[in-house]
Scaffold this motif. Structure first.
Motif, mmCIF file in Angstrom:
data_model
loop_
_atom_site.group_PDB
_atom_site.id
_atom_site.type_symbol
_atom_site.label_atom_id
_atom_site.label_comp_id
_atom_site.label_asym_id
_atom_site.label_seq_id
_atom_site.Cartn_x
_atom_site.Cartn_y
_atom_site.Cartn_z
ATOM 1 N N GLU A 1 0.816 -1.212 0.000
ATOM 2 C CA GLU A 1 0.000 0.000 0.000
ATOM 3 C C GLU A 1 0.850 1.261 0.000
ATOM 4 O O GLU A 1 0.504 2.261 -0.650
ATOM 5 C CB GLU A 1 -0.957 0.003 1.193
ATOM 6 N N ASN B 1 -6.818 4.166 -2.397
ATOM 7 C CA ASN B 1 -5.825 3.757 -1.402
ATOM 8 C C ASN B 1 -6.460 3.466 -0.054
ATOM 9 O O ASN B 1 -6.068 2.523 0.642
ATOM 10 C CB ASN B 1 -4.761 4.846 -1.250
ATOM 11 N N THR B 2 -7.432 4.287 0.342
ATOM 12 C CA THR B 2 -8.052 4.081 1.648
ATOM 13 C C THR B 2 -8.927 2.832 1.650
ATOM 14 O O THR B 2 -9.035 2.148 2.677
ATOM 15 C CB THR B 2 -8.891 5.303 2.054
ATOM 16 N N ALA C 1 -6.436 -0.080 1.923
ATOM 17 C CA ALA C 1 -5.730 -0.055 3.206
ATOM 18 C C ALA C 1 -6.645 -0.503 4.343
ATOM 19 O O ALA C 1 -6.231 -1.272 5.222
ATOM 20 C CB ALA C 1 -5.191 1.339 3.483
ATOM 21 N N GLN C 2 -7.898 -0.044 4.335
ATOM 22 C CA GLN C 2 -8.815 -0.428 5.396
ATOM 23 C C GLN C 2 -9.174 -1.906 5.333
ATOM 24 O O GLN C 2 -9.527 -2.506 6.350
ATOM 25 C CB GLN C 2 -10.072 0.435 5.329
ATOM 26 N N LEU D 1 -2.727 0.914 9.906
ATOM 27 C CA LEU D 1 -3.728 1.727 9.217
ATOM 28 C C LEU D 1 -3.709 3.162 9.724
ATOM 29 O O LEU D 1 -3.783 4.112 8.926
ATOM 30 C CB LEU D 1 -5.123 1.126 9.400
ATOM 31 N N ASP D 2 -3.595 3.353 11.028
ATOM 32 C CA ASP D 2 -3.552 4.703 11.587
ATOM 33 C C ASP D 2 -2.375 5.492 11.021
ATOM 34 O O ASP D 2 -2.510 6.669 10.649
ATOM 35 C CB ASP D 2 -3.463 4.647 13.111
ATOM 36 N N TYR E 1 -0.783 4.862 8.223
ATOM 37 C CA TYR E 1 -0.986 5.007 6.778
ATOM 38 C C TYR E 1 -1.930 6.166 6.470
ATOM 39 O O TYR E 1 -1.661 6.979 5.580
ATOM 40 C CB TYR E 1 -1.534 3.703 6.212
ATOM 41 N N LEU E 2 -3.033 6.241 7.188
ATOM 42 C CA LEU E 2 -4.023 7.283 6.910
ATOM 43 C C LEU E 2 -3.491 8.675 7.212
ATOM 44 O O LEU E 2 -3.861 9.650 6.539
ATOM 45 C CB LEU E 2 -5.301 7.017 7.704
ATOM 46 N N LYS E 3 -2.630 8.793 8.201
ATOM 47 C CA LYS E 3 -2.000 10.090 8.475
ATOM 48 C C LYS E 3 -1.126 10.522 7.300
ATOM 49 O O LYS E 3 -1.151 11.682 6.877
ATOM 50 C CB LYS E 3 -1.172 10.012 9.754
ATOM 51 N N TYR F 1 -1.441 9.428 4.204
ATOM 52 C CA TYR F 1 -2.369 9.663 3.086
ATOM 53 C C TYR F 1 -2.948 11.074 3.152
ATOM 54 O O TYR F 1 -2.983 11.793 2.140
ATOM 55 C CB TYR F 1 -3.485 8.622 3.124
ATOM 56 N N ASP F 2 -3.411 11.492 4.318
ATOM 57 C CA ASP F 2 -4.023 12.810 4.460
ATOM 58 C C ASP F 2 -3.031 13.926 4.121
ATOM 59 O O ASP F 2 -3.397 14.926 3.488
ATOM 60 C CB ASP F 2 -4.547 13.002 5.881
#
Length: 214
Positions: free
Chosen positions: A58, A92-93, A96-97, A105-106, A108-110, A112-113
């Motif tokens: 990812e 991507n989200t 990833a989820q 995941l936490d 990764y999402l940071k 991503y944002d």
């Protein structure tokens, strides 16, 4: 000068995103953006062992898609040239989820944002959907070796994830039109009449004046 359009085509693996994006490119003269797939060095191992290789897979996709979108924004959209892409960065989200553990995941999402905060937004999203049977047939037909071990349940879960995501997306972004096409009923690769139908649906969803050659 017409406002540059950014059409993104989305849906599960093997659904026909690249084929449709290429057809839109040829029909309307939009710049074609294709995602990097087979160049991902982790993808084959990911399909063999999702849990072990998901984070590396990812992150590779996220970094490469970020670079591609930054390039098309600067070189095409900001210059007034329309673009069609066979993916949307939000995918991507979805992946990833489905594949990452909570701690990963936490993180990764940071990331991503941060990377996507100023990315160009689609003016039209085309959502391709189909049954698991149709998707598996099309995956087999294109014959990518790295996809030989894809599990049917993974495809089923992924399709469900897309449906849920688009429900939320319509609610949160009502200004972005979404055109949903049924891949069980349409075969725009093999049937020219189906492809013409898709073009009509695109033009009805957006203003026809926007479909000038970029």
């Amino acid at each position: 000068m017409p406002i540059p359009q950014f059409i993104t085509v989305e849906g599960p693996i093997g659904i026909g995103k690249t084929s449709l994006s290429r057809a839109i490119n040829q029909r309307y003269g939009y710049h074609l953006l294709q995602e990097i797939v087979e160049e991902n060095p982790f993808l084959g191992r990911f399909y063999d062992n999702i849990e072990e290789w998901s984070f590396q897979t990812e992150m590779f996709f996220l970094c490469n898609r970020y670079k591609q979108l930054a390039d098309i924004s600067n070189l095409h959209l900001k210059q007034g040239h329309s673009v069609v892409s066979d993916y949307n960065i939000f995918k991507n989200t979805i992946f990833a989820q489905r594949t990452l553990q909570k701690a990963e995941l936490d993180k990764y999402l940071k990331i991503y944002d941060i990377l996507t905060s100023d990315m160009p937004q689609s003016t039209l999203i085309i959502h391709l959907s189909a049954s698991v049977e149709t998707i598996m047939q099309r995956i087999a037909k294109r014959g990518r070796e790295i996809e030989n071990n894809i599990d049917r349940n993974y495809i089923r879960n992924l399709s469900d994830d897309y449906e849920l995501f688009f429900e939320r997306h319509r609610y949160l972004h009502p200004d972005v039109p979404i055109l949903q096409l049924d891949g069980d009923q349409l075969d725009f690769v093999e049937r020219s009449e189906d492809l013409e139908y898709v073009f009509r649906m695109i033009e009805e969803t957006m203003n026809k004046e926007q479909f000038e050659h970029a």
